[in-house]
Design an enzyme around this catalytic site. Structure first.
Site, mmCIF file in Angstrom:
data_model
loop_
_atom_site.group_PDB
_atom_site.id
_atom_site.type_symbol
_atom_site.label_atom_id
_atom_site.label_comp_id
_atom_site.label_asym_id
_atom_site.label_seq_id
_atom_site.Cartn_x
_atom_site.Cartn_y
_atom_site.Cartn_z
ATOM 1 N N GLU A 1 46.567 53.074 39.637
ATOM 2 C CA GLU A 1 47.619 53.089 38.602
ATOM 3 C C GLU A 1 47.449 54.294 37.678
ATOM 4 O OE1 GLU A 1 46.846 48.943 37.475
ATOM 5 O OE2 GLU A 1 48.961 48.572 37.870
ATOM 6 N N GLU B 1 44.472 43.814 43.453
ATOM 7 C CA GLU B 1 44.418 42.780 42.412
ATOM 8 C C GLU B 1 44.707 41.387 42.942
ATOM 9 O OE1 GLU B 1 45.624 45.764 42.086
ATOM 10 O OE2 GLU B 1 45.195 46.570 40.100
ATOM 11 N N ALA C 1 40.286 48.480 37.051
ATOM 12 C CA ALA C 1 40.004 48.059 35.686
ATOM 13 C C ALA C 1 38.612 47.434 35.684
ATOM 14 C CB ALA C 1 41.041 47.031 35.264
ATOM 15 N N GLY D 1 43.485 49.548 38.932
ATOM 16 C CA GLY D 1 43.731 50.411 37.779
ATOM 17 C C GLY D 1 43.473 51.871 38.086
#
Ligand code: COA
Length: 690
Positions: free
Chosen positions: A105, A125, A63, A102
């Site tokens: 993911e 993370e 992310a 991310g």
């Protein structure tokens, strides 16, 4: 189509390419066109399969961290992954470089994942004080099993493509042009026909979960989290994936993420992520670099040997110089043994060990340093000795070679001024063990040439160090602040706090160990020798040393160590000694609480940091945080001393420092101007304005 996302059609296989340099983070300007592209492809009858790939050096590396803590703009990653899972035709993530956070993911939203042989996959993370918030904790265990997912998510360490393949995370590994392979893979799968099961509906990995074994491992990890919330939340989220239906586990993951992202610990860890990258930047980015092909190291003791290993590990041939053949062989022998330990632990192969050792060339003749482009001296910490070494280097080093000292305290301007080429002199302050510790203080002396400095900043990165450029002063940033932190240690003991009480206040704060445990580990004789050289005394520590109590290595220091034990136990003899010394000084012992211990040790630490900023010894407050987290074990969840000052409240720190200054008259408590300004403005930024 946008600049960040483009779509091509290769005979019925759509290739969606994300292009958001430098690391293809999933910023809003990527998510929006990505969602639109996927919706269009889902409904496009001419498309039989979809490949998601990335341009540049890596698959999506996460992310966009700069968006954390701000209002989320839709579509968020969760919406994109949920949408991906509604696509009936096969979707394939083509992973090269690093699929992190991310990025992984997003790949877990696809039916299939194929990877380049050199790719790495992980959910890091936790290192930002978070847990994967895009479904990673719920989907990863469905493929690799709960225990493996727990280990990956709580450690944050990525795994390689081969391991990911073995674990069921990746469906195929390819060498060569990955997108071509991925398109062929997708075409073949589409030809065979579906239905294709989204990860949401798979539970191959969860079938045989041994919840008791899982809980035992999670409990062990929680114990080691040392006050950090994220590792515990990660473990909880993975457990939910086992015990709850998918949607409930996903909702619980979200709730945990929202809590963590707003918390101080994650703010602190995100601050450190950017601080480390900022610290490596020098003004005048395009300063030319000098060529470094071979490194010389003078001194093959603990420090020199470690420094030599750090360079050899980074791929540099090293000339290692000692005064005698015997000392040289001893040093080389230690290096050999250190590598052998890595082999026995499985972190290095026999072949790699041989290769590393072949990088070393031993010598006892300064003339051999003439072929080196950077020479680091790690000889005895004494100005006369250092000057003598630099005099010899001045005579033999080739023009333009960078001459570095590993001094921890000495005035590098004086060393530089003693030779004919001060522009080539700087400090490289490694931390022991130098081949392991990440921090490198790069000391810019008054006359250091900009290209010499930028060369070593670049080099530090190449050998895997976290570099911080600092100016010349006694102890530079780290050791100078360490002295301020320790200035009240003896007073606290004499007034009634025991070593264990002080150390406990530190470990409760989140430090890996307290100052007395650290002293015992490092050897109390080091500080004793330093004090003697500077005409200073410390009544308790000096007396212990006079009694031969040097710490762990002698089995006795501030604590007692049973044969070979690393953890010490309180020693009544030491406590009696402290009481005697207090009585001699007429000090009546009193109970001292943890709060007072923190005020009298960590507030001066922050205060000294502010003085260092004022004097421009460090360029930014965040640089000081990087030094303390990477070199001294300051708890990452508090972001380093200068970040923590903001959490604690600079106004409170100033007020308490003034109180202690009044009571003791000691300079360490006199609040720095910049700290007072921080108390008013809430920011260290003012440092840049004058
Ligand atoms: N969001 C925003 N910016 C990011 C980023 C992210 N997820 N990951 C990296 N960057 C930025 C860095 O700040 C740096 O910016 P700068 O050049 O302006 O300083 C730049 O990208 C390059 O990163 P850097 O770490 O210097 O490059 P690298 O090649 O050494 O390492 C990675 C690349 C991807 C391995 C590393 O950046 C990384 O670990 N990123 C974080 C991954 C992560 O935690 N993802 C989970 C978030 S959900």
């Amino acid at each position: 189509m946008s600049n960040s996302v483009s779509v091509a059609n290769d005979s019925g296989v759509a290739i969606v390419t994300i292009d958001n340099p430098p690391v293809n983070a999933l910023s809003f300007h990527v998510r929006e066109p990505l969602m639109q592209a996927l919706v269009a492809l889902r409904d496009d009858a001419s498309v039989a399969a979809i490949v998601i790939a990335c341009a540049g050096r890596t698959f999506v590396a996460g992310a966009d961290i700069t968006e954390f803590g701000k209002p989320v703009l839709q579509p968020d990653l969760r919406a994109i992954v949920a949408m991906l899972e509604t696509i009936a035709k096969p979707t394939v993530a083509a992973i090269h470089g690093t699929a992190l956070g991310g990025g992984l993911e997003l790949a877990l939203g696809c039916h299939f994942r194929v990877a380049d042989a050199g790719a790495k996959l992980g959910l890091p993370e936790v290192k930002l004080g978070l847990l994967p918030g895009g479904g990673g904790t719920v989907r990863l265990p469905r493929l690799v099993g709960a225990v493996k997912a727990l280990r990956m998510i709580v450690s944050g360490a990525p795994i390689g493509a081969a391991e990911a393949h073995g674990a069921g995370l990746v469906d195929a590994v390819f060498e060569g042009d990955l997108v071509t392979h991925a398109v062929n893979f997708a075409r073949e799968i589409a030809r065979k026909g579906g239905p294709f099961t989204p990860v949401h509906d798979r539970n191959d990995g969860l079938k045989e979960t041994d919840l008791a074994a899982f809980d035992a491992e999670a409990a062990d990890l929680a114990r080691r989290a040392r006050g950090l919330e994220a590792p515990i939340a990660c473990a909880q989220a993975v457990r939910n994936a086992v015990t709850l239906p998918f949607d409930e586990a996903l909702a619980a993951e979200r709730a945990l993420f929202v809590k963590l992202v707003a918390g101080d610990q994650s703010r602190a860890q995100r601050h450190l992520f950017f601080a480390e990258r900022e610290a490596a930047k020098l003004p005048g980015k395009d300063t030319p670099k000098r060529r470094i092909a071979r490194v010389g190291v003078i001194g093959a003791g603990t420090m020199g040997g470690g420094i030599a290993m750090a360079f050899a590990n980074g791929g540099f041939p090293v000339t290692l110089l000692e005064t005698s053949e015997e000392a040289l062989q001893r040093g080389l022998g230690t290096i050999d043994r250190n590598y052998a330990v890595s082999v026995s632990r499985g972190s290095l192969t026999e072949e790699a060990k041989r290769q590393r050792l072949s990088q070393f060339k031993g010598s006892t003749d300064y003339a051999d340093l003439a072929e080196c482009d950077l020479i680091v001296e790690a000889v005895f910490e004494d100005m006369a000795v250092k000057k003598e070494v630099f005099g010899k280097l001045d005579a033999v080093a080739r023009p333009g070679a960078i001459l570095a000292t590993n001094t921890s305290y000495l005035d590098i301007n004086e060393i530089a001024g003693s030779i004919s080429r001060p522009q080539d002199v700087l400090g490289l302050h490694f931390f022991s063990p130098a081949n392991v510790m990440k921090l490198l203080e790069i000391v810019r002396a008054g006359k250091t040439a900009p290209d010499a400095l930028s060369t070593v900043v670049d080099l530090a990165r190449r050998i895997g160090k976290v570099a911080v450029v600092v100016g010349v002063c006694h102890g530079f940033v780290g050791n100078r602040m360490l002295a301020a932190r320790g200035s009240e240690s003896e007073a606290l003991l004499l007034e009634g706090a025991t070593p264990s009480e002080i150390d406990k206040a530190f470990t409760d704060f989140g430090w890996p160990m307290g100052p007395f445990q650290m002293g015992d580990l490092a050897g109390l004789d080091i500080g004793w020798r330093n004090r003697k050289a500077r005409g200073l005394t410390a009544v308790i520590a000096d007396t212990l040393c006079e009694q031969g109590r040097f710490g762990q290595k002698t089995g006795r220091g501030f604590y007692l160590y049973e044969a070979g034990a690393r953890a010490g136990v309180a020693d009544p003899e030491v406590e009696a000694l402290i009481r005697d010394k207090a009585a001699e000084r007429g000090i009546e012992p009193r109970a001292i609480c943890a709060e007072e211990i923190i005020e009298r040790t960590l507030y001066p630490l922050v205060n000294e940091g502010a003085k260092i900023l004022e004097e421009k010894i460090a360029a930014r407050a965040s640089d000081i945080d990087v030094v303390w987290v990477n070199g001294y074990g300051f708890p990452i969840g508090k972001g380093g001393p200068m970040f923590w000052a903001g959490l604690e409240g600079a106004a409170r720190i100033v007020e308490r420092l003034e109180y202690w200054h009044q009571r003791t008259g000691k300079d360490v408590f006199k609040p720095a101007l910049l700290l007072k300004r921080m108390a008013e403005t809430g920011s260290w930024e003012a440092e840049a304005t004058d």
